[in-house]
Scaffold this active site. Structure first.
Site, short mmCIF file in Angstrom:
data_model
loop_
_atom_site.label_atom_id
_atom_site.label_comp_id
_atom_site.label_asym_id
_atom_site.label_seq_id
_atom_site.Cartn_x
_atom_site.Cartn_y
_atom_site.Cartn_z
N SER A 29 0.61 -1.37 0.06
CA SER A 29 -0.03 0.03 -0.02
C SER A 29 0.91 1.21 -0.09
O SER A 29 0.34 2.45 -0.39
CB SER A 29 -0.95 0.03 1.30
OG SER A 29 -0.19 0.15 2.33
N LYS A 87 0.76 4.77 6.66
CA LYS A 87 0.01 5.73 5.36
C LYS A 87 0.94 6.98 5.86
O LYS A 87 1.48 7.31 6.58
CB LYS A 87 -1.26 5.92 5.70
CG LYS A 87 -2.22 4.48 5.84
CD LYS A 87 -2.19 3.86 4.46
CE LYS A 87 -3.12 2.61 4.55
NZ LYS A 87 -2.75 1.81 3.61
#
Length: 235
Positions: free
Chosen positions: A64, A112
């Site tokens: 990701s 993230k």
């Protein structure tokens, strides 16, 4: 005639009895083995304190954040920095993900990039297909995922126009087409609280890739996040 005095030979030092020397050596060895558990205990305590409060390494299990962070990279995370301030835009953070974000309940820790902080107005996208934060476009070409054919991910394939609640963060993966992040969860829930994360859920700031060795590098904040203006007045 005065005769020159001849130097007198010093008497040789008496050798320490072998039995006494052996006894001292045994005492030293015994003392070392007695102290060793204490030294090991102190080392373990220090290591635990560092891991709990200061720094910790994390393994990257998914794609990701490619190619900023690749699968099986290891990053070092500063767990102390956010005791003194909140996360800032552009920083890469590790946080405890909400349960509804997880495809596997055991995968608690996510990583993230912070795009918006409390109060920010985050919009996708402008006429040049760029995400804007408080009306300033951010150029993400330096870190967005590029596939083997040289095609780079779009900042978002979905339109959104949100205001980040105070005390929360809007986070996105650098590999947008393979990231379960704020954008994806906003599309699912249409709920800004369920699609952002609480500042209190942040574990720390990832600041360096430490493994593999050939990927060692600092994880700095891209220049595009410089001089983001204050949020506009909310209508």
């Amino acid at each position: 005639m005065i005769e020159e005095e001849q130097p007198k030979a010093e008497a040789p030092a008496e050798a320490e009895p072998t039995s006494e020397k052996s006894e001292k050596d045994q005492k030293k060895k015994g003392s070392f083995w007695k102290e060793l558990p204490i030294l090991l205990g102190v080392a373990v305590v220090v290591a635990l304190l560092v891991r709990t409060f200061v720094m910790q390494s994390f393994w990257i299990p998914s794609g990701s954040m490619e190619h900023t962070l690749d699968v099986e990279d290891r990053v070092l995370v500063n767990k102390l920095v956010y005791d003194f301030r909140d996360p800032e835009r552009g920083e890469i953070i590790v946080f405890t993900a909400p349960e509804e974000w997880r495809s596997d309940p055991n995968e608690e820790d996510f990583i993230k990039r912070v795009i918006g902080i409390g109060g920010d107005h985050v919009v996708c996208c402008d006429e040049q297909n760029r995400i804007t934060v408080n009306d300033k476009p951010i150029d993400e070409t330096s870190y967005l995922y590029t596939n083997p054919d040289g095609v780079q991910d779009a900042p978002s394939n979905n339109q959104f126009d949100i205001w980040v609640p105070e005390g929360r963060l809007w986070v996105m993966g650098d590999h947008r087409s393979a990231s379960g992040d704020s954008r994806e969860n906003f599309m699912r829930f249409k709920d800004i609280n369920r699609s952002t994360i609480a500042v209190d859920a942040v574990i720390g700031k990832a600041f360096v890739t430490i493994w593999p060795v050939d990927r060692w590098r600092w994880l700095s904040v891209p220049d595009t996040f410089d001089d983001i203006p204050e949020p506009p007045k909310r209508p």
